[in-house]
Design a protein around this motif. Sequence first.
Motif, PDB file in Angstrom:
ATOM      1  N   SER A   1     -32.256 -14.461  26.820  1.00 23.56           N
ATOM      2  CA  SER A   1     -32.485 -12.578  26.803  1.00 23.56           C
ATOM      3  C   SER A   1     -33.871 -12.556  27.241  1.00 23.56           C
ATOM      4  CB  SER A   1     -32.739 -12.312  25.367  1.00 23.56           C
ATOM      5  OG  SER A   1     -31.108 -12.754  24.952  1.00 23.56           O
TER       6      SER A   1
ATOM      7  N   GLU B   1     -32.737  -5.918  21.154  1.00 24.22           N
ATOM      8  CA  GLU B   1     -33.502  -6.086  19.576  1.00 24.22           C
ATOM      9  C   GLU B   1     -32.498  -6.498  18.753  1.00 24.22           C
ATOM     10  OE1 GLU B   1     -35.500  -3.059  21.264  1.00 24.22           O
ATOM     11  OE2 GLU B   1     -36.916  -3.836  22.139  1.00 24.22           O
ATOM     12  N   ARG B   2     -31.135  -6.660  19.084  1.00 25.59           N
ATOM     13  CA  ARG B   2     -29.967  -6.293  17.846  1.00 25.59           C
ATOM     14  C   ARG B   2     -29.316  -8.043  17.461  1.00 25.59           C
ATOM     15  NH1 ARG B   2     -26.209  -2.265  21.433  1.00 25.59           N
ATOM     16  NH2 ARG B   2     -27.333  -0.281  21.088  1.00 25.59           N
ATOM     17  N   ASP B   3     -29.393  -8.319  16.535  1.00 22.17           N
ATOM     18  CA  ASP B   3     -28.764  -9.098  15.962  1.00 22.17           C
ATOM     19  C   ASP B   3     -27.411  -9.453  16.427  1.00 22.17           C
ATOM     20  OD1 ASP B   3     -28.937 -12.078  15.662  1.00 22.17           O
ATOM     21  OD2 ASP B   3     -29.025 -11.715  13.487  1.00 22.17           O
ATOM     22  N   ARG B   4     -26.922  -8.864  16.752  1.00 26.54           N
ATOM     23  CA  ARG B   4     -25.166  -8.770  17.034  1.00 26.54           C
ATOM     24  C   ARG B   4     -24.651  -8.683  18.207  1.00 26.54           C
ATOM     25  NH1 ARG B   4     -27.568  -3.791  15.202  1.00 26.54           N
ATOM     26  NH2 ARG B   4     -26.505  -1.868  15.400  1.00 26.54           N
TER      27      ARG B   4
ATOM     28  N   ALA C   1     -27.265  -8.337  24.944  1.00 28.68           N
ATOM     29  CA  ALA C   1     -27.860  -9.602  24.938  1.00 28.68           C
ATOM     30  C   ALA C   1     -26.559 -10.752  24.897  1.00 28.68           C
ATOM     31  CB  ALA C   1     -27.992  -9.337  23.011  1.00 28.68           C
ATOM     32  N   ARG C   2     -25.540 -10.340  23.697  1.00 28.01           N
ATOM     33  CA  ARG C   2     -24.195 -11.275  23.334  1.00 28.01           C
ATOM     34  C   ARG C   2     -23.105 -10.145  23.785  1.00 28.01           C
ATOM     35  NH1 ARG C   2     -24.091 -13.204  18.066  1.00 28.01           N
ATOM     36  NH2 ARG C   2     -25.114 -11.583  17.548  1.00 28.01           N
TER      37      ARG C   2
ATOM     38  N   SER D   1     -23.599  -6.816  22.155  1.00 32.06           N
ATOM     39  CA  SER D   1     -24.117  -5.231  22.618  1.00 32.06           C
ATOM     40  C   SER D   1     -22.726  -4.476  22.723  1.00 32.06           C
ATOM     41  CB  SER D   1     -24.315  -5.792  24.017  1.00 32.06           C
ATOM     42  OG  SER D   1     -25.775  -6.646  24.082  1.00 32.06           O
TER      43      SER D   1
END
Length: 219
Positions: free
Chosen positions: A58, A83-86, A46-47, A88
């Motif tokens: 994404s 799916e994580r908000d932080r 993601a990031r 990777s």
Amino acid sequence: MTRRSGARRIGILGGTFDPVHIGHLRGALEVTEMLALDELRLVPNARPPHRDTPHSSSQDRLAMVRLAVQDVPQLKVDARELERDRPSYTIDTLESLRAELAADDQLFLLMGWDAFCGLPGWHRWEELLEHCHILVLQRPDAGSEAPEALRDMLAARSVADPQALEGSCGQISFVWQAPLGVSATRIRQSLASGRSVRFLVPDAVLAYINAHGLYRASN
């Protein structure tokens, strides 16, 4: 390689896949066949903390990876990092996967030589081998030495033959692969300048890129 009864063998290859291309896919398939993996999971980041922000979203990157492996049963897509908000972090992904697996299942983390040499800058990098084996995909022209911070770990944990890795985790081995001379950067540059990237990405991925106007000069 000895397989304990009922134990599964799962590979993981993370990346931005911006876009996914034949270098990613060919390398993944070669390792899957060499080590007789039950499956190899492509895990879009993601990031990623150590890389620039991806050029495509994404959702687009996930869609392209799914299209790329839709006809290859051994290759799967794992979207947990998206799916994580932080950021990777690989250690988080490994811990999450381990919680879903049996204790004797083998987990193999694939990474290129450059990424391996950068491990000392990764979040909780010294804990990675508590959850997986590391397979370093090294090109024949990768002649540089590993950084000093990795030398003790290599001396203690290296296994010359990747097919001789034992147990569920804890060892490092090298897989030599012929370079295909393709990179996501080159593909994006070609698309931005209007050049063809056919045969550098799967046809289904190219169709998606064209349909959504990805990587054009205006993006």
